[in-house]
Design an enzyme around this catalytic site. Structure first.
Site, PDB file in Angstrom:
ATOM      1  N   LYS A   1       7.873  -1.386   6.311  1.00  0.00           N
ATOM      2  CA  LYS A   1       7.812  -0.110   5.584  1.00  0.00           C
ATOM      3  C   LYS A   1       9.025   0.006   4.682  1.00  0.00           C
ATOM      4  CE  LYS A   1       9.132   2.199   9.860  1.00  0.00           C
ATOM      5  NZ  LYS A   1       9.017   3.316  10.752  1.00  0.00           N
TER       6      LYS A   1
ATOM      7  N   LYS B   1       2.423   4.443   1.404  1.00  0.00           N
ATOM      8  CA  LYS B   1       2.605   4.921   2.787  1.00  0.00           C
ATOM      9  C   LYS B   1       2.425   6.433   2.774  1.00  0.00           C
ATOM     10  CE  LYS B   1       5.658   4.528   6.810  1.00  0.00           C
ATOM     11  NZ  LYS B   1       5.425   5.838   7.376  1.00  0.00           N
TER      12      LYS B   1
ATOM     13  N   LYS C   1       2.346  -5.667   3.611  1.00  0.00           N
ATOM     14  CA  LYS C   1       1.627  -6.350   4.694  1.00  0.00           C
ATOM     15  C   LYS C   1       1.223  -7.762   4.283  1.00  0.00           C
ATOM     16  CE  LYS C   1      -0.466  -1.941   6.071  1.00  0.00           C
ATOM     17  NZ  LYS C   1      -1.708  -1.189   6.255  1.00  0.00           N
TER      18      LYS C   1
ATOM     19  N   GLU D   1      -4.922   7.256   7.536  1.00  0.00           N
ATOM     20  CA  GLU D   1      -3.995   8.390   7.604  1.00  0.00           C
ATOM     21  C   GLU D   1      -4.748   9.615   7.061  1.00  0.00           C
ATOM     22  OE1 GLU D   1      -0.960   7.850   8.903  1.00  0.00           O
ATOM     23  OE2 GLU D   1       0.376   9.396   8.128  1.00  0.00           O
TER      24      GLU D   1
ATOM     25  N   GLU E   1       5.494   8.541   1.154  1.00  0.00           N
ATOM     26  CA  GLU E   1       6.829   8.272   1.710  1.00  0.00           C
ATOM     27  C   GLU E   1       7.433   6.989   1.183  1.00  0.00           C
ATOM     28  OE1 GLU E   1       7.720   9.388   6.167  1.00  0.00           O
ATOM     29  OE2 GLU E   1       5.952   8.125   5.988  1.00  0.00           O
TER      30      GLU E   1
ATOM     31  N   GLU F   1       0.858  -1.193   0.000  1.00  0.00           N
ATOM     32  CA  GLU F   1       0.000   0.000   0.000  1.00  0.00           C
ATOM     33  C   GLU F   1       0.885   1.231   0.000  1.00  0.00           C
ATOM     34  OE1 GLU F   1      -2.074  -0.376   3.687  1.00  0.00           O
ATOM     35  OE2 GLU F   1      -3.336  -2.023   2.987  1.00  0.00           O
TER      36      GLU F   1
ATOM     37  N   ARG G   1      -1.760   9.821  11.603  1.00  0.00           N
ATOM     38  CA  ARG G   1      -2.603   8.637  11.776  1.00  0.00           C
ATOM     39  C   ARG G   1      -3.927   9.047  12.404  1.00  0.00           C
ATOM     40  NH1 ARG G   1      -0.036   2.869  13.022  1.00  0.00           N
ATOM     41  NH2 ARG G   1      -1.824   1.587  12.486  1.00  0.00           N
TER      42      ARG G   1
HETATM   43  P1  ATP Z   1       7.301   6.820  10.697  1.00  0.00           P
HETATM   44  O1  ATP Z   1       5.996   7.511  10.541  1.00  0.00           O
HETATM   45  O2  ATP Z   1       8.447   7.731  10.937  1.00  0.00           O
HETATM   46  O3  ATP Z   1       7.581   5.829   9.624  1.00  0.00           O
HETATM   47  P2  ATP Z   1       6.143   5.688  13.021  1.00  0.00           P
HETATM   48  O4  ATP Z   1       6.879   5.055  14.139  1.00  0.00           O
HETATM   49  O5  ATP Z   1       5.280   6.859  13.292  1.00  0.00           O
HETATM   50  O6  ATP Z   1       7.265   5.994  12.000  1.00  0.00           O
HETATM   51  P3  ATP Z   1       5.685   3.357  11.593  1.00  0.00           P
HETATM   52  O7  ATP Z   1       5.142   2.144  12.220  1.00  0.00           O
HETATM   53  O8  ATP Z   1       7.132   3.367  11.461  1.00  0.00           O
HETATM   54  O9  ATP Z   1       5.212   4.617  12.378  1.00  0.00           O
HETATM   55  O10 ATP Z   1       5.002   3.570  10.190  1.00  0.00           O
HETATM   56  C1  ATP Z   1       3.633   3.417  10.134  1.00  0.00           C
HETATM   57  C2  ATP Z   1       2.951   4.758  10.051  1.00  0.00           C
HETATM   58  O11 ATP Z   1       2.761   5.112   8.699  1.00  0.00           O
HETATM   59  C3  ATP Z   1       1.588   4.631  10.640  1.00  0.00           C
HETATM   60  O12 ATP Z   1       1.621   5.031  11.997  1.00  0.00           O
HETATM   61  C4  ATP Z   1       0.722   5.526   9.795  1.00  0.00           C
HETATM   62  O13 ATP Z   1       0.605   6.786  10.441  1.00  0.00           O
HETATM   63  C5  ATP Z   1       1.483   5.723   8.509  1.00  0.00           C
HETATM   64  N1  ATP Z   1       0.863   5.110   7.331  1.00  0.00           N
HETATM   65  C6  ATP Z   1       0.711   5.721   6.135  1.00  0.00           C
HETATM   66  N2  ATP Z   1       0.169   4.918   5.224  1.00  0.00           N
HETATM   67  C7  ATP Z   1      -0.067   3.739   5.841  1.00  0.00           C
HETATM   68  C8  ATP Z   1      -0.604   2.491   5.401  1.00  0.00           C
HETATM   69  N3  ATP Z   1      -1.004   2.301   4.152  1.00  0.00           N
HETATM   70  N4  ATP Z   1      -0.669   1.497   6.314  1.00  0.00           N
HETATM   71  C9  ATP Z   1      -0.248   1.685   7.595  1.00  0.00           C
HETATM   72  N5  ATP Z   1       0.275   2.839   8.044  1.00  0.00           N
HETATM   73  C10 ATP Z   1       0.381   3.855   7.177  1.00  0.00           C
END
Ligand code: ATP
Length: 652
Positions: free
Chosen positions: A482, A304, A463, A359, A458, A302, A309
Site C-alpha cells: 500500500k 486504495k 499488486k 470496498e 487513500e 489500483e 471492506r
Molecule cells: P488500513 O486500512 O489502515 O490501511 P488495514 O490493516 O485495515 O489497514 P491494509 O491491509 O493495511 O488493511 O490495507 C488494505 C485495506 O485497504 C483492505 O482491507 C481494504 O479494506 C482496503 N482497500 C481499498 N482499496 C483496495 C484495493 N484496491 N485492493 C485491496 N484493498 C483495498
C-alpha cells in the site's frame, strides 16, 4: 495444592469412555493454562485435554473448542456470549445466599467477576439438601447458548434464573470460568492460534479408527522441546490452512473426528456463505520501494478506496451475504447492496455462486464522487431499512475469489481480474471495478497516485499480476503493497494500537483521562507491548468519549501478558478492547517501551515519536492491531531511508 500442576484429565479425573466430559476437567485445564506464561506449555496442556476428549467423548470436542474460545458458534454467526455484569452479580448473589451489594463491592475490588463467583461459592451457606447433578461441558455449553439467544421483555429475569441454576450446580473452580464466560472473557491468555496448534497436535496424535485407544497419556511425552515445536508446527499448518479457508469449527471438527487431519484440505475449502480471512497489504515508504519489489515482474496499481471492506458472497440458492474484514456478518447493514447485486452480473455471464472482495465506499449521488470514510461510518450498523438509507454506497470490486463452484485463490491476479471483469459489469454509482493501471516508471506511478488522491482515495494498492500473485488468505503479504499519501509525511503508514492504560487528567480534564498508554500486539508471544504514551490529536469530545468508554473496562492489575516498564504505569489499566489509529513523526529505539523488543535490539523496544490520535478503528480487534513485526519493519524501512539519504548527501 501440590497435585494441581500435574493435572491430566485422563489420569486424574473419574471421567469414563463414552460419558460426557465433566466440566471440571475443562475448568482444571483452563486453570492450568491461566497459571502458565509459556506458550508451549499452554499448548501442551490444551493438547492433552483435547486428546482426552478425542479418546473418551469425541462428541464433546466441538463444544470443548468453543468453550475454550469463549464462543458458541462461528464468529460470523454473531451469537454473543456476554451478558451484563449486573445480571451475573444478581445470579451469584442468589446462588450463594449473599447480598447483591456485597457481591458488587467484591467485583469492584477484585476486578474479576470469575474470582468473586469462585470465592462466593467457597463461603456459601448450604441452601439445598440435594446435590445437583455434575456439570458437563455439554450441559454448560447448552445453558450458555440458551442464555445467549434469550431476547424480549422478561429475558433479564429468565437469564438470571438460568445462570442461577448453573452457579448452584457449579463447584468453586467451575463457577470461576462460568462467570467469566458469561462476562465475555476467559482471561487465561489463550489466543486462537495456540488453540489451533493444540487441536492440530491432539488430532494428529489421536487419529480416528484406531483399533484400541493409545496408552500414552501425554501427547508430548518423551519429546524434546525442539521436536515438540517442529511437530506442532507441521500439524498446525494443515489445520490453519483449512481454518483460513473455512473458519468454522462446525465444519472442521466433524472431519477431524471422522477422517483425521489429513482429510481437511479435501473437505474444508472455500465455501460461499463462510467468510474467509482476507489478504492484507504491507506498507511502503515510496514509489522507489515499489519498483524495487516488483523489479522484473508485472504489477498493477489500483486506487486504495477508504471505505469498509466488503466480502460479498453469492450462495448457490441465490442468497447474497456481506462479511466485514473481521468476518462479521454485515448483510443487514447493506440491504441496498443485497437488492442490487443481481443487476451487477454481466448479461453475457452465468454466475450461480461467487465471492467478491471489494470496498464499500460512501458515494455522493449528485456530484458522483467518493465521500470520506467518516460519512460511511454514520450508516446504521445493523438491520438497516433500504428506504431509510441516507448515505449511498458504491461497491468497488478488486478481486474475485470464487466462482461457480471453483476456488480462484491459487490463480494469479491477472486471471482472477479478467474473470471478475467478464462476470460482472459497471452500474453507475452502485458497482464499479477498482480503477487500475499497470504503470512502468516512477513518474507514471506518481501521476496515478496523485490522481487517486484527487479522487478522494487513500493512495494506491500495488499488486503482483502474474508471479507472486495468488490470493494469500489471512496473510499480510509483501505481494500487496500500500502506497498511502502518509508516506510523503514520514512513516509510510498509520499505526493501529491498543489502549491499555489511562493517565488521569488535570485542570480542565479533571475527572477524565488526559493521556493514554498504547501497545502493539505481538502475535508470536501473544502479548501486548507498550508503544507510546499519547495525549495529542484528541478533541474535547474525544476525551469525554474515551473516558466514558474506558472506565467500563478498568482492571485492577495489568494483564500478565502486558509488557511495559514500571515507570510508565498508568493510573488505570484497561482490558485490551479498543484499537486506535495513530500517526507519528517517526519511530525510535526506546529504553522504556517494549514494542518489538528482541527484534531490532535485544533488550530495548521501539516507540513512536510525537504520536497523534486519528480515529477509533471499530473494524479491528485488539489482535488485529499493528504487530510487533510490523513495527520493526516500519522502523527498519525508515532506517534504510535515513541511510540512503546520508549516502546521497555524502556522494553529493
Ligand atoms: P488500513 O486500512 O489502515 O490501511 P488495514 O490493516 O485495515 O489497514 P491494509 O491491509 O493495511 O488493511 O490495507 C488494505 C485495506 O485497504 C483492505 O482491507 C481494504 O479494506 C482496503 N482497500 C481499498 N482499496 C483496495 C484495493 N484496491 N485492493 C485491496 N484493498 C483495498
Amino acid at each position: 495444592n501440590p497435585g494441581k500442576n500435574s493435572y491430566h484429565p485422563l489420569k486424574d479425573s473419574t471421567w469414563k469412555m463414552g460419558e460426557n466430559v465433566p466440566y471440571m476437567a475443562l475448568a482444571k485445564t483452563l486453570e492450568l493454562i491461566e497459571e502458565t506464561s509459556s506458550r508451549l506449555k499452554m499448548i501442551e496442556i490444551l493438547a492433552n485435554y483435547f486428546r482426552s476428549v478425542f479418546l473418551l467423548s469425541p462428541n464433546d470436542l466441538l463444544c470443548s473448542v468453543y468453550l475454550c474460545l469463549n464462543q458458541l458458534a462461528p464468529a460470523y454467526i454473531g451469537l454473543e456470549l456476554g451478558v451484563g455484569e449486573g445480571i451475573i452479580i444478581k445470579a451469584i448473589a442468589q446462588a450463594t445466599g449473599r447480598t447483591a451489594d456485597k457481591v458488587k463491592a467484591d467485583v469492584s475490588a477484585k476486578g474479576d467477576v470469575g474470582l468473586v463467583a469462585e470465592a462466593s461459592k467457597s463461603t456459601q451457606r448450604t441452601l439445598s439438601m440435594f446435590r445437583p447433578a455434575i456439570l458437563t461441558v455439554n450441559s454448560v455449553f447448552t445453558k450458555l447458548t440458551e442464555v445467549a439467544v434469550m431476547t424480549g421483555n422478561s429475558s433479564q429475569t429468565k437469564k438470571v434464573d438460568k445462570i442461577h441454576g448453573l452457579l448452584v450446580a457449579a463447584k468453586q473452580l467451575e463457577a470461576r470460568f462460568i462467570a467469566r464466560s458469561l462476562a465475555g472473557k476467559l482471561r487465561i491468555g489463550l489466543a486462537e492460534q495456540s488453540l489451533l496448534q493444540a487441536l492440530a497436535f491432539a488430532a494428529s496424535a489421536t487419529p480416528p479408527n484406531q483399533p484400541s485407544p493409545p496408552t500414552q497419556l501425554n501427547c508430548f511425552q518423551g519429546l524434546s522441546t525442539e521436536a515438540i515445536k517442529a511437530k506442532v508446527e507441521t500439524a498446525a499448518v494443515i489445520l490453519k490452512t483449512a481454518y483460513c479457508q473455512c473458519p468454522s469449527y462446525d465444519r472442521i471438527i466433524p472431519v477431524l473426528l471422522r477422517e483425521g487431519i489429513a482429510a481437511l484440505p479435501l473437505h474444508c475449502t472455500l465455501t460461499p456463505g463462510v467468510p474467509l480471512k482476507p489478504m492484507l497489504a504491507c506498507p511502503t515508504r515510496g514509489v522507489g520501494e515499489v519498483l524495487q519489489k516488483f523489479e522484473s515482474t508485472k504489477f498493477t496499481c489500483e486506487w486504495k478506496y477508504d471505505g469498509e471492506r466488503a466480502q460479498i458472497h453469492l450462495l448457490e440458492n441465490g442468497e447474497v451475504r456481506i462479511y466485514s474484514r473481521n468476518q462479521e456478518n454485515n448483510t443487514s447493514k447493506y440491504p441496498d447492496i443485497i437488492s442490487r447485486f443481481q443487476s451487477w452480473i454481466a448479461p453475457s455471464a452465468s454466475v450461480r455462486s461467487a465471492i467478491i472482495d471489494s470496498e464499500a465506499v460512501a458515494w455522493d449521488t449528485e456530484k458522483k464522487t467518493i465521500l470520506p470514510f467518516q460519512i460511511l461510518s454514520t450508516r446504521k450498523r445493523k438491520d438497516a431499512v433500504e428506504a431509510d438509507i441516507k448515505v449511498q454506497v458504491c461497491v468497488f470490486a478488486f478481486d474475485l475469489l470464487f466462482i461457480n463452484g471453483e476456488s480462484l485463490v491459487e490463480m494469479p491476479l491477472i486471471e482472477r481480474r479478467q474473470k471478475l471483469w467478464n462476470s460482472f459489469h459497471r452500474v453507475g454509482g452502485q458497482f464499479d471495478f477498482a480503477t487500475s493501471r499497470d504503470p512502468q516508471s516512477i513518474e507514471e506511478i506518481e501521476e496515478f497516485l496523485d490522481e487517486s488522491l484527487k479522487g478522494n482515495c487513500e493512495g494506491l494498492m500495488v499488486k503482483g499480476l502474474v508471479k507472486d500473485a495468488t490470493y494469500e488468505i489471512a496473510k499480510r503479504s509483501k505481494n500487496w503493497l500500500k502506497l498511502k499519501k502518509d508516506y510523503l509525511e514520514g512513516v509510510g503508514d498509520t499505526i493501529d494500537a491498543v489502549v491499555i492504560g489511562g493517565y488521569l487528567g488535570r485542570g480542565k480534564r479533571t475527572g477524565l483521562y488526559g493521556g493514554f498508554l498504547l501497545a502493539c500486539y505481538d502475535e508470536n508471544n501473544e502479548d501486548y507491548q507498550s508503544l507510546c504514551k499519547i495525549g495529542t490529536g484528541f478533541s474535547d469530545e474525544d476525551f469525554q468519549t474515551h473516558s466514558d468508554f474506558l472506565k467500563n473496562h478498568i482492571i485492577q492489575k495489568p494483564k500478565p501478558y502486558y509488557r511495559f516498564d514500571q515507570t510508565l504505569s498508568p493510573d488505570h489499566w484497561f482490558e485490551p478492547v479498543q484499537v486506535w489509529e495513530i500517526k507519528c513523526a517517526d519511530l525510535s529505539i526506546s529504553p522504556v517501551h517494549r514494542a518489538a523488543v528482541g527484534i531490532i535490539d535485544p533488550v530495548k523496544g521501539i516507540s513512536l515519536r510525537f504520536p497523534r490520535f486519528i480515529r477509533i478503528r471499530p473494524d479491528k480487534n485488539p489482535e488485529n492491531a499493528t504487530s510487533a513485526e510490523q513495527i520493526a519493519d516500519l522502523y527498519k524501512s525508515q532506517d534504510q531511508i535515513k541511510n540512503r539519504k546520508i549516502e546521497e548527501e555524502e556522494e553529493g
